[in-house]
Design an enzyme around this catalytic site. Structure first.
Site, PDB file in Angstrom:
ATOM      1  N   ARG A   1     -25.104   5.980 -26.888  1.00  0.00           N
ATOM      2  CA  ARG A   1     -23.714   5.870 -26.679  1.00  0.00           C
ATOM      3  C   ARG A   1     -23.165   5.386 -28.340  1.00  0.00           C
ATOM      4  NH1 ARG A   1     -24.848   2.137 -23.087  1.00  0.00           N
ATOM      5  NH2 ARG A   1     -26.169   3.660 -21.808  1.00  0.00           N
TER       6      ARG A   1
ATOM      7  N   ARG B   1     -16.748   6.742 -26.603  1.00  0.00           N
ATOM      8  CA  ARG B   1     -17.655   6.633 -25.649  1.00  0.00           C
ATOM      9  C   ARG B   1     -17.235   7.599 -24.602  1.00  0.00           C
ATOM     10  NH1 ARG B   1     -20.816   2.200 -23.071  1.00  0.00           N
ATOM     11  NH2 ARG B   1     -21.956   3.245 -21.726  1.00  0.00           N
TER      12      ARG B   1
ATOM     13  N   ASP C   1     -21.301   0.149 -26.606  1.00  0.00           N
ATOM     14  CA  ASP C   1     -21.218  -0.314 -25.349  1.00  0.00           C
ATOM     15  C   ASP C   1     -20.838  -1.859 -25.443  1.00  0.00           C
ATOM     16  OD1 ASP C   1     -22.243  -0.609 -22.984  1.00  0.00           O
ATOM     17  OD2 ASP C   1     -24.415  -0.834 -23.495  1.00  0.00           O
TER      18      ASP C   1
ATOM     19  N   ASP D   1     -20.707  -5.341 -23.378  1.00  0.00           N
ATOM     20  CA  ASP D   1     -21.090  -5.650 -22.236  1.00  0.00           C
ATOM     21  C   ASP D   1     -20.741  -7.368 -22.103  1.00  0.00           C
ATOM     22  OD1 ASP D   1     -22.484  -3.657 -21.280  1.00  0.00           O
ATOM     23  OD2 ASP D   1     -24.291  -4.145 -22.129  1.00  0.00           O
TER      24      ASP D   1
HETATM   25  N1  ROI Z   1     -31.790  -0.645 -26.439  1.00  0.00           N
HETATM   26  C1  ROI Z   1     -31.089  -1.254 -27.399  1.00  0.00           C
HETATM   27  N2  ROI Z   1     -32.171  -1.542 -28.422  1.00  0.00           N
HETATM   28  N3  ROI Z   1     -29.968  -1.879 -27.712  1.00  0.00           N
HETATM   29  C2  ROI Z   1     -28.957  -1.779 -26.698  1.00  0.00           C
HETATM   30  O1  ROI Z   1     -27.768  -2.290 -26.796  1.00  0.00           O
HETATM   31  C3  ROI Z   1     -29.322  -0.889 -25.633  1.00  0.00           C
HETATM   32  N4  ROI Z   1     -28.491  -0.401 -24.524  1.00  0.00           N
HETATM   33  C4  ROI Z   1     -28.491   0.154 -23.544  1.00  0.00           C
HETATM   34  C5  ROI Z   1     -29.956   0.914 -23.301  1.00  0.00           C
HETATM   35  C6  ROI Z   1     -29.651   2.217 -23.096  1.00  0.00           C
HETATM   36  C7  ROI Z   1     -30.432   0.092 -22.094  1.00  0.00           C
HETATM   37  N5  ROI Z   1     -31.021   0.614 -24.344  1.00  0.00           N
HETATM   38  C8  ROI Z   1     -30.613  -0.249 -25.398  1.00  0.00           C
HETATM   39  O2  ROI Z   1     -27.549   0.667 -22.655  1.00  0.00           O
END
Ligand code: ROI
Length: 159
Positions: free
Chosen positions: A91, A81, A94, A96
């Site tokens: 990315r 990342r 991610d 979260d």
């Molecule tokens: N859009 C989708 N479909 N899935 C994600 O995990 C995701 N993550 C993000 C942003 C860029 C907002 N869009 C995303 O961080």
């Protein structure tokens, strides 16, 4: 219980998510209880980026929320990342924290529940798969939210 949202849309996203799920099993003082299927989702935010692969994992941990956040950020970096100044960009990984028990946090490093939790199909559907009886901290029943939605822009992948 803690729920983690996983997302990737670069460098073989399916492999990235599978590897990340494996690495979650290796976190200190933490147990991976279960995880959802993998889902393909259209990008939210800038549309000129590849589709995402998303999933949700359920963890039991004695790490604090901020300790867990540091561990997740370490895994994101380990999987290539690169943080850009651009918001909502593509990315490799991610991770979260969606929910940490029923904790509320306005810490500048960590907002809990995750601000996207109530709005995003690519979070709500895999979360529902993990925990069909979940009641969210604002009192909403996850199953009721799912029944009212259309799974637009989301495709569950066969495992
Ligand atoms: N859009 C989708 N479909 N899935 C994600 O995990 C995701 N993550 C993000 C942003 C860029 C907002 N869009 C995303 O961080």
């Amino acid at each position: 219980m803690t729920y983690i949202g996983l997302g990737s849309n670069l460098d073989n996203p399916i492999q990235q998510i599978r590897l990340a799920l494996h690495r979650l099993t290796e976190l200190p003082d933490t147990r991976l209880c279960c995880h959802s299927s993998l889902y393909r989702s259209v990008p939210l935010g800038a549309m000129d980026q590849p589709d995402y692969i998303n999933a949700v994992a359920k963890l039991e941990t004695t790490l604090s929320a901020l300790q867990l956040l540091s561990e997740l950020q370490r895994l994101e970096i380990q999987q290539g990342r690169v943080r850009t100044s651009e918001r909502w960009s593509a990315r490799t990984l991610d991770l979260d924290i969606l929910l940490y028990n029923q904790m509320d946090s306005q810490d500048p490093r960590l907002t809990l529940p995750h601000p996207g939790l109530y709005l995003r199909n690519f979070v709500l559907y895999p979360l529902y798969e993990c925990e069909p009886d979940l009641i969210l901290p604002n009192g909403q029943v996850l199953q009721t939210m799912i029944q009212k939605r259309i799974p637009q822009g989301l495709e569950k992948l066969l495992s």
